[in-house]
Design a protein around this motif. Structure first.
Motif, mmCIF file in Angstrom:
data_model
loop_
_atom_site.group_PDB
_atom_site.id
_atom_site.type_symbol
_atom_site.label_atom_id
_atom_site.label_comp_id
_atom_site.label_asym_id
_atom_site.label_seq_id
_atom_site.Cartn_x
_atom_site.Cartn_y
_atom_site.Cartn_z
ATOM 1 N N ALA A 35 -18.725 -3.982 -37.299
ATOM 2 C CA ALA A 35 -18.614 -3.375 -38.553
ATOM 3 C C ALA A 35 -19.791 -3.709 -39.439
ATOM 4 C CB ALA A 35 -17.598 -3.492 -39.601
ATOM 5 N N CYS A 36 -20.161 -5.077 -39.503
ATOM 6 C CA CYS A 36 -21.362 -5.740 -40.314
ATOM 7 C C CYS A 36 -22.576 -5.185 -39.961
ATOM 8 C CB CYS A 36 -21.247 -7.295 -40.397
ATOM 9 S SG CYS A 36 -21.563 -8.042 -38.942
ATOM 10 N N GLN A 37 -22.614 -4.732 -38.694
ATOM 11 C CA GLN A 37 -23.970 -4.221 -37.895
ATOM 12 C C GLN A 37 -24.396 -2.982 -38.389
ATOM 13 O OE1 GLN A 37 -23.221 -4.768 -33.899
ATOM 14 N NE2 GLN A 37 -24.207 -6.787 -33.779
ATOM 15 N N GLU A 38 -23.300 -2.210 -39.113
ATOM 16 C CA GLU A 38 -23.654 -0.869 -39.828
ATOM 17 C C GLU A 38 -24.324 -1.016 -40.945
ATOM 18 O OE1 GLU A 38 -19.986 1.447 -39.729
ATOM 19 O OE2 GLU A 38 -19.659 0.891 -37.427
ATOM 20 N N GLN A 39 -24.427 -2.068 -41.678
ATOM 21 C CA GLN A 39 -25.116 -2.136 -42.987
ATOM 22 C C GLN A 39 -26.633 -1.842 -43.182
ATOM 23 O OE1 GLN A 39 -23.779 -5.901 -44.772
ATOM 24 N NE2 GLN A 39 -21.757 -5.348 -44.762
ATOM 25 N N THR A 40 -27.166 -2.307 -42.156
ATOM 26 C CA THR A 40 -28.416 -2.482 -41.960
ATOM 27 C C THR A 40 -28.786 -2.031 -40.213
ATOM 28 O OG1 THR A 40 -29.080 -4.493 -41.537
ATOM 29 C CG2 THR A 40 -29.161 -4.048 -43.772
ATOM 30 N N ILE A 41 -30.160 -1.847 -40.072
ATOM 31 C CA ILE A 41 -30.546 -1.271 -38.858
ATOM 32 C C ILE A 41 -30.351 -2.825 -38.069
ATOM 33 C CG2 ILE A 41 -32.434 -0.827 -37.071
ATOM 34 C CD1 ILE A 41 -33.308 1.031 -39.292
ATOM 35 N N THR A 42 -30.029 -2.771 -36.810
ATOM 36 C CA THR A 42 -29.398 -4.057 -36.094
ATOM 37 C C THR A 42 -29.888 -3.543 -34.726
ATOM 38 O OG1 THR A 42 -27.978 -4.667 -37.536
ATOM 39 C CG2 THR A 42 -27.932 -5.667 -35.327
ATOM 40 N N MET A 167 -27.099 -13.308 -41.932
ATOM 41 C CA MET A 167 -26.950 -14.533 -41.066
ATOM 42 C C MET A 167 -25.427 -14.719 -40.488
ATOM 43 S SD MET A 167 -28.956 -17.616 -42.483
ATOM 44 C CE MET A 167 -30.906 -17.872 -42.487
ATOM 45 N N LYS A 168 -24.573 -14.261 -41.560
ATOM 46 C CA LYS A 168 -23.020 -14.224 -41.293
ATOM 47 C C LYS A 168 -22.868 -13.353 -40.295
ATOM 48 C CE LYS A 168 -21.240 -16.496 -45.294
ATOM 49 N NZ LYS A 168 -20.661 -16.235 -46.491
ATOM 50 N N CYS A 169 -23.546 -12.047 -40.389
ATOM 51 C CA CYS A 169 -23.133 -11.034 -39.370
ATOM 52 C C CYS A 169 -23.775 -11.393 -38.134
ATOM 53 C CB CYS A 169 -23.860 -9.585 -40.005
ATOM 54 S SG CYS A 169 -23.640 -8.193 -38.779
ATOM 55 N N ILE A 170 -25.022 -11.991 -37.895
ATOM 56 C CA ILE A 170 -25.469 -12.360 -36.696
ATOM 57 C C ILE A 170 -24.609 -13.563 -36.053
ATOM 58 C CG2 ILE A 170 -27.395 -13.928 -36.077
ATOM 59 C CD1 ILE A 170 -29.295 -12.401 -37.983
ATOM 60 N N ILE A 171 -24.086 -14.363 -36.728
ATOM 61 C CA ILE A 171 -23.128 -15.452 -36.218
ATOM 62 C C ILE A 171 -21.864 -14.701 -35.638
ATOM 63 C CG2 ILE A 171 -21.588 -17.177 -36.805
ATOM 64 C CD1 ILE A 171 -23.929 -18.216 -38.575
ATOM 65 N N LYS A 172 -21.573 -13.711 -36.565
ATOM 66 C CA LYS A 172 -20.185 -12.939 -35.906
ATOM 67 C C LYS A 172 -20.462 -12.046 -34.693
ATOM 68 C CE LYS A 172 -16.440 -9.918 -37.679
ATOM 69 N NZ LYS A 172 -16.078 -9.345 -38.814
ATOM 70 N N SER A 173 -21.792 -11.605 -34.603
ATOM 71 C CA SER A 173 -22.302 -10.584 -33.465
ATOM 72 C C SER A 173 -22.238 -11.688 -32.245
ATOM 73 C CB SER A 173 -23.449 -10.137 -33.930
ATOM 74 O OG SER A 173 -23.437 -9.037 -34.738
ATOM 75 N N PHE A 174 -22.648 -12.768 -32.347
ATOM 76 C CA PHE A 174 -22.813 -13.789 -31.277
ATOM 77 C C PHE A 174 -21.378 -13.960 -30.799
ATOM 78 C CE2 PHE A 174 -23.328 -18.218 -29.502
ATOM 79 C CZ PHE A 174 -23.700 -17.760 -28.355
ATOM 80 N N LEU A 175 -20.752 -14.499 -31.678
ATOM 81 C CA LEU A 175 -19.257 -15.093 -31.365
ATOM 82 C C LEU A 175 -18.143 -14.067 -30.919
ATOM 83 C CD1 LEU A 175 -18.806 -17.851 -34.180
ATOM 84 C CD2 LEU A 175 -19.283 -18.167 -31.909
ATOM 85 N N THR A 176 -18.589 -12.956 -31.164
ATOM 86 C CA THR A 176 -17.421 -11.792 -30.692
ATOM 87 C C THR A 176 -17.953 -11.028 -29.467
ATOM 88 O OG1 THR A 176 -18.717 -10.163 -31.980
ATOM 89 C CG2 THR A 176 -16.828 -11.218 -33.181
ATOM 90 N N ILE A 177 -18.998 -11.638 -28.785
ATOM 91 C CA ILE A 177 -19.349 -11.114 -27.430
ATOM 92 C C ILE A 177 -18.237 -11.566 -26.550
ATOM 93 C CG2 ILE A 177 -21.028 -11.016 -25.492
ATOM 94 C CD1 ILE A 177 -23.223 -11.537 -27.723
ATOM 95 N N LYS A 178 -17.662 -10.747 -25.760
ATOM 96 C CA LYS A 178 -16.731 -10.872 -24.818
ATOM 97 C C LYS A 178 -17.236 -10.589 -23.288
ATOM 98 C CE LYS A 178 -12.970 -10.698 -27.442
ATOM 99 N NZ LYS A 178 -12.522 -11.662 -28.226
#
Length: 178
Positions: A35-42, A167-178
């Motif tokens: 969800a946090c990736q929807e806030q800006t272009i990622t 930054m929090k979104c980036i960390i969450k993005s990395f940690l949620t990769i399965k």
């Protein structure tokens, strides 16, 4: 002769149908995996899925090295320099990393990142859209000298007040990769 013509016609139809289908179902580079990736272009890329789990464990057990930089604007007066330094950015990043277990090991994951301040007066900007964001963060997660994950996300506020959130979104993005 009729069978050859039917075969050729069927092949052409299947060829174009497959092309249309793959284009309609192609995964966009503009990732919206969480969800946090929807806030800006990622944009994100996973380079080595087999090393992600190991990288996540090292990361959340404080076995990381941070390499950081800030690229301030050159052609216009920098605003970000008043609010952000590399040290401040590193402090914010470290405080945003969730720690599960502290494990002693010599092996480290490298977080190589920089914050880029959008230089809106740069004559090389190709379109008005390139001037809509305040800047971006680019993170590379490296293990054994190789990039395993890369992510870029825009921040929108000129003073960088939304950088911590990105930054929090980036960390969450990395940690949620399965």
């Amino acid at each position: 002769m009729n069978k050859i013509l039917i075969f050729i016609l069927t092949s052409i139809i299947l060829f174009f149908s497959y092309g249309i289908y793959t284009n309609l179902h192609k995964k966009s580079m503009k990732s919206k995996r969480i969800a946090c990736q929807e806030q800006t272009i990622t944009f994100e890329s996973i380079y080595d899925i087999s090393k992600i789990s190991k990288g996540q464990k090292l990361f959340s057990s404080k076995n990381y090295v941070i390499k950081s930089d800030i690229k301030y604007s050159i052609f216009m007066p920098t605003v970000l320099k008043k609010f952000y330094s590399v040290e401040k950015a590193d402090t914010i990043l470290k405080s945003s990393i969730p720690v599960k277990d502290i494990i002693k090991t010599d092996e480290k994951i490298v977080l190589d990142y920089y914050i880029y301040e959008n230089d809106k007066e740069d004559k090389n900007k190709k379109s008005p859209k390139a001037k809509l964001y305040a800047g971006y963060l680019l993170f590379e997660f490296k293990l054994d000298g190789q990039i395993i994950y890369k992510i870029q996300t825009d921040y929108m506020k000129i003073d960088g007040s939304d950088i911590e959130n990105r930054m929090k979104c980036i960390i969450k993005s990395f940690l949620t990769i399965k």
